[in-house]
Enzyme design. Structure first.
Site, PDB file in Angstrom:
ATOM      1  N   LYS A   1     -23.800   1.395 -28.391  1.00  0.00           N
ATOM      2  CA  LYS A   1     -24.936   1.926 -27.939  1.00  0.00           C
ATOM      3  C   LYS A   1     -25.996   1.532 -29.161  1.00  0.00           C
ATOM      4  O   LYS A   1     -25.935   1.302 -30.347  1.00  0.00           O
ATOM      5  CB  LYS A   1     -24.997   3.225 -27.787  1.00  0.00           C
ATOM      6  CG  LYS A   1     -24.215   3.858 -26.469  1.00  0.00           C
ATOM      7  CD  LYS A   1     -24.579   5.155 -26.104  1.00  0.00           C
ATOM      8  CE  LYS A   1     -23.749   5.549 -24.702  1.00  0.00           C
ATOM      9  NZ  LYS A   1     -24.233   7.042 -24.351  1.00  0.00           N
TER      10      LYS A   1
ATOM     11  N   ARG B   1     -11.277   5.610 -24.103  1.00  0.00           N
ATOM     12  CA  ARG B   1     -11.801   6.986 -24.128  1.00  0.00           C
ATOM     13  C   ARG B   1     -11.398   7.985 -25.372  1.00  0.00           C
ATOM     14  O   ARG B   1     -12.037   8.770 -25.696  1.00  0.00           O
ATOM     15  CB  ARG B   1     -11.560   7.707 -22.702  1.00  0.00           C
ATOM     16  CG  ARG B   1     -12.613   6.831 -21.553  1.00  0.00           C
ATOM     17  CD  ARG B   1     -12.235   7.449 -20.316  1.00  0.00           C
ATOM     18  NE  ARG B   1     -12.870   8.897 -20.105  1.00  0.00           N
ATOM     19  CZ  ARG B   1     -14.112   9.112 -20.116  1.00  0.00           C
ATOM     20  NH1 ARG B   1     -15.045   8.050 -19.899  1.00  0.00           N
ATOM     21  NH2 ARG B   1     -14.453  10.195 -19.667  1.00  0.00           N
TER      22      ARG B   1
ATOM     23  N   ASN C   1     -24.405   8.962 -28.734  1.00  0.00           N
ATOM     24  CA  ASN C   1     -23.306   9.423 -29.121  1.00  0.00           C
ATOM     25  C   ASN C   1     -22.633   7.937 -29.349  1.00  0.00           C
ATOM     26  O   ASN C   1     -21.270   7.913 -29.243  1.00  0.00           O
ATOM     27  CB  ASN C   1     -22.629  10.117 -27.960  1.00  0.00           C
ATOM     28  CG  ASN C   1     -22.484   9.371 -26.742  1.00  0.00           C
ATOM     29  OD1 ASN C   1     -23.256   8.414 -26.450  1.00  0.00           O
ATOM     30  ND2 ASN C   1     -21.886  10.176 -25.599  1.00  0.00           N
TER      31      ASN C   1
ATOM     32  N   TYR D   1     -26.804   3.041 -15.064  1.00  0.00           N
ATOM     33  CA  TYR D   1     -26.378   4.409 -14.904  1.00  0.00           C
ATOM     34  C   TYR D   1     -26.868   5.348 -13.698  1.00  0.00           C
ATOM     35  O   TYR D   1     -26.917   6.504 -13.630  1.00  0.00           O
ATOM     36  CB  TYR D   1     -27.038   5.337 -16.319  1.00  0.00           C
ATOM     37  CG  TYR D   1     -26.165   5.165 -17.547  1.00  0.00           C
ATOM     38  CD1 TYR D   1     -24.773   5.677 -17.748  1.00  0.00           C
ATOM     39  CD2 TYR D   1     -27.003   4.434 -18.631  1.00  0.00           C
ATOM     40  CE1 TYR D   1     -24.689   5.552 -18.947  1.00  0.00           C
ATOM     41  CE2 TYR D   1     -26.172   4.404 -19.794  1.00  0.00           C
ATOM     42  CZ  TYR D   1     -25.143   4.833 -20.065  1.00  0.00           C
ATOM     43  OH  TYR D   1     -24.422   4.783 -21.249  1.00  0.00           O
TER      44      TYR D   1
ATOM     45  N   HIS E   1     -20.073   4.043 -25.359  1.00  0.00           N
ATOM     46  CA  HIS E   1     -19.918   4.408 -23.670  1.00  0.00           C
ATOM     47  C   HIS E   1     -18.594   3.923 -23.416  1.00  0.00           C
ATOM     48  O   HIS E   1     -18.205   2.839 -23.996  1.00  0.00           O
ATOM     49  CB  HIS E   1     -20.853   3.943 -23.017  1.00  0.00           C
ATOM     50  CG  HIS E   1     -20.461   3.801 -21.442  1.00  0.00           C
ATOM     51  ND1 HIS E   1     -20.560   4.909 -20.799  1.00  0.00           N
ATOM     52  CD2 HIS E   1     -19.909   2.747 -20.870  1.00  0.00           C
ATOM     53  CE1 HIS E   1     -20.358   4.758 -19.384  1.00  0.00           C
ATOM     54  NE2 HIS E   1     -19.887   3.371 -19.406  1.00  0.00           N
TER      55      HIS E   1
ATOM     56  N   GLU F   1     -18.863  -1.489 -13.798  1.00  0.00           N
ATOM     57  CA  GLU F   1     -19.407  -1.703 -15.251  1.00  0.00           C
ATOM     58  C   GLU F   1     -19.033  -3.144 -15.915  1.00  0.00           C
ATOM     59  O   GLU F   1     -20.076  -3.939 -16.309  1.00  0.00           O
ATOM     60  CB  GLU F   1     -18.981  -0.692 -16.227  1.00  0.00           C
ATOM     61  CG  GLU F   1     -19.558   0.684 -15.467  1.00  0.00           C
ATOM     62  CD  GLU F   1     -19.266   1.925 -16.377  1.00  0.00           C
ATOM     63  OE1 GLU F   1     -18.527   1.620 -17.517  1.00  0.00           O
ATOM     64  OE2 GLU F   1     -19.738   2.972 -15.999  1.00  0.00           O
TER      65      GLU F   1
ATOM     66  N   PHE G   1     -30.948  14.622 -17.456  1.00  0.00           N
ATOM     67  CA  PHE G   1     -30.920  13.451 -18.906  1.00  0.00           C
ATOM     68  C   PHE G   1     -30.963  12.176 -18.615  1.00  0.00           C
ATOM     69  O   PHE G   1     -31.163  11.467 -19.579  1.00  0.00           O
ATOM     70  CB  PHE G   1     -29.656  13.878 -19.729  1.00  0.00           C
ATOM     71  CG  PHE G   1     -28.389  13.442 -18.800  1.00  0.00           C
ATOM     72  CD1 PHE G   1     -27.957  12.241 -18.716  1.00  0.00           C
ATOM     73  CD2 PHE G   1     -27.678  14.671 -18.264  1.00  0.00           C
ATOM     74  CE1 PHE G   1     -26.865  11.757 -18.051  1.00  0.00           C
ATOM     75  CE2 PHE G   1     -26.327  14.332 -17.802  1.00  0.00           C
ATOM     76  CZ  PHE G   1     -26.125  13.023 -17.563  1.00  0.00           C
TER      77      PHE G   1
ATOM     78  N   ARG H   1     -17.092   8.982 -31.899  1.00  0.00           N
ATOM     79  CA  ARG H   1     -18.249  10.065 -31.694  1.00  0.00           C
ATOM     80  C   ARG H   1     -18.366  11.196 -32.650  1.00  0.00           C
ATOM     81  O   ARG H   1     -19.511  11.118 -33.155  1.00  0.00           O
ATOM     82  CB  ARG H   1     -18.074  10.416 -30.229  1.00  0.00           C
ATOM     83  CG  ARG H   1     -18.607   9.514 -28.892  1.00  0.00           C
ATOM     84  CD  ARG H   1     -18.245   9.936 -27.692  1.00  0.00           C
ATOM     85  NE  ARG H   1     -18.943   8.930 -26.889  1.00  0.00           N
ATOM     86  CZ  ARG H   1     -18.323   9.024 -25.228  1.00  0.00           C
ATOM     87  NH1 ARG H   1     -17.564   9.878 -25.004  1.00  0.00           N
ATOM     88  NH2 ARG H   1     -18.905   8.324 -24.642  1.00  0.00           N
TER      89      ARG H   1
ATOM     90  N   THR I   1     -17.754  13.688 -24.983  1.00  0.00           N
ATOM     91  CA  THR I   1     -18.947  12.875 -24.905  1.00  0.00           C
ATOM     92  C   THR I   1     -20.047  13.388 -26.069  1.00  0.00           C
ATOM     93  O   THR I   1     -20.953  12.891 -26.511  1.00  0.00           O
ATOM     94  CB  THR I   1     -19.451  13.166 -23.415  1.00  0.00           C
ATOM     95  OG1 THR I   1     -18.610  12.810 -22.500  1.00  0.00           O
ATOM     96  CG2 THR I   1     -21.062  12.518 -23.292  1.00  0.00           C
TER      97      THR I   1
HETATM   98  P1  CMP Z   1     -21.790   7.787 -21.559  1.00  0.00           P
HETATM   99  O1  CMP Z   1     -20.494   7.707 -21.910  1.00  0.00           O
HETATM  100  O2  CMP Z   1     -22.737   6.773 -21.947  1.00  0.00           O
HETATM  101  O3  CMP Z   1     -22.129   8.215 -20.062  1.00  0.00           O
HETATM  102  C1  CMP Z   1     -23.395   9.099 -19.741  1.00  0.00           C
HETATM  103  C2  CMP Z   1     -24.188   9.418 -20.739  1.00  0.00           C
HETATM  104  O4  CMP Z   1     -25.291  10.307 -20.631  1.00  0.00           O
HETATM  105  C3  CMP Z   1     -23.378  10.041 -21.671  1.00  0.00           C
HETATM  106  O5  CMP Z   1     -22.379   9.160 -22.584  1.00  0.00           O
HETATM  107  C4  CMP Z   1     -24.249  10.667 -22.551  1.00  0.00           C
HETATM  108  O6  CMP Z   1     -24.588  10.067 -23.736  1.00  0.00           O
HETATM  109  C5  CMP Z   1     -25.296  11.060 -21.807  1.00  0.00           C
HETATM  110  N1  CMP Z   1     -25.298  12.400 -21.508  1.00  0.00           N
HETATM  111  C6  CMP Z   1     -24.319  13.152 -20.690  1.00  0.00           C
HETATM  112  N2  CMP Z   1     -24.751  14.408 -20.594  1.00  0.00           N
HETATM  113  C7  CMP Z   1     -25.814  14.596 -21.295  1.00  0.00           C
HETATM  114  C8  CMP Z   1     -26.620  15.564 -21.415  1.00  0.00           C
HETATM  115  N3  CMP Z   1     -26.437  16.859 -21.232  1.00  0.00           N
HETATM  116  N4  CMP Z   1     -27.817  15.454 -22.324  1.00  0.00           N
HETATM  117  C9  CMP Z   1     -28.241  14.134 -22.672  1.00  0.00           C
HETATM  118  N5  CMP Z   1     -27.326  13.308 -22.269  1.00  0.00           N
HETATM  119  C10 CMP Z   1     -26.207  13.544 -21.798  1.00  0.00           C
END
Ligand code: CMP
Length: 140
Positions: free
Chosen positions: A9, A85, A112, A49, A115, A126, A57, A102, A91
């Site tokens: 990211k 993963r 984070n 997304y 992805h 994707e 979010f 992460r 996450t």
């Molecule tokens: P990712 O694996 O990229 O998939 C969706 C993304 O949304 C996730 O990682 C986080 O970076 C983001 N995300 C998920 N939950 C939240 C949250 N509660 N607040 C902010 N960002 C979020």
């Protein structure tokens, strides 16, 4: 053999730790099948997304994902989705296990570092989102 879409990211690219993340991918034995530096537009991030469209979010996430260059990759291997993963960890970096990407490199649930696709169906969408021609390339 499985394929998954990985993203390094914008936070990780900006902090110049993409190389350390790539090293972890290689050391884990996941094969890099494709890789590209992208600067997503807001609309492209929203499309990627789209499944999170209704989440609170979503605006912040898509703003962040279009804030600077990111690296998109296709990883391949036995159980590549789950292996990637596990390498990433939870996450939210605050709850991720020690030694995960992460935990070591993420700074918030939004920033984070990486992805990964969460299932074969999402991986197909994707991977195709960024590499529409990949099925045509040889698997060598
Ligand atoms: P990712 O694996 O990229 O998939 C969706 C993304 O949304 C996730 O990682 C986080 O970076 C983001 N995300 C998920 N939950 C939240 C949250 N509660 N607040 C902010 N960002 C979020």
């Amino acid at each position: 053999m499985e394929r998954t879409l990985a993203i390094i990211k914008p936070d990780a690219v900006a902090r110049r730790i993409a190389g350390r993340i790539l090293q972890r991918i290689e050391e884990a034995g996941l094969q890099i099948r494709a890789m590209r530096l992208v600067r997503l537009s807001k609309v492209e991030a929203e499309g990627f997304y789209a499944v999170h469209r209704e989440r609170p979010f979503f605006p912040g996430l898509t703003e962040f994902m279009s804030s600077g260059p990111a690296i998109v990759l296709v990883l391949e291997g036995e159980e590549a989705i789950g292996r990637w993963r596990r390498l990433m960890g939870a996450t939210d970096p605050a709850t991720a296990d020690g030694g995960t990407i992460r935990k070591d490199f993420g700074s918030s649930i939004e920033r984070n570092a990486t992805h990964g696709s969460d299932a074969p169906e999402t991986a197909a969408f994707e991977v195709g989102y960024f590499f529409p021609g990949i099925e045509l390339a040889s698997a060598g």
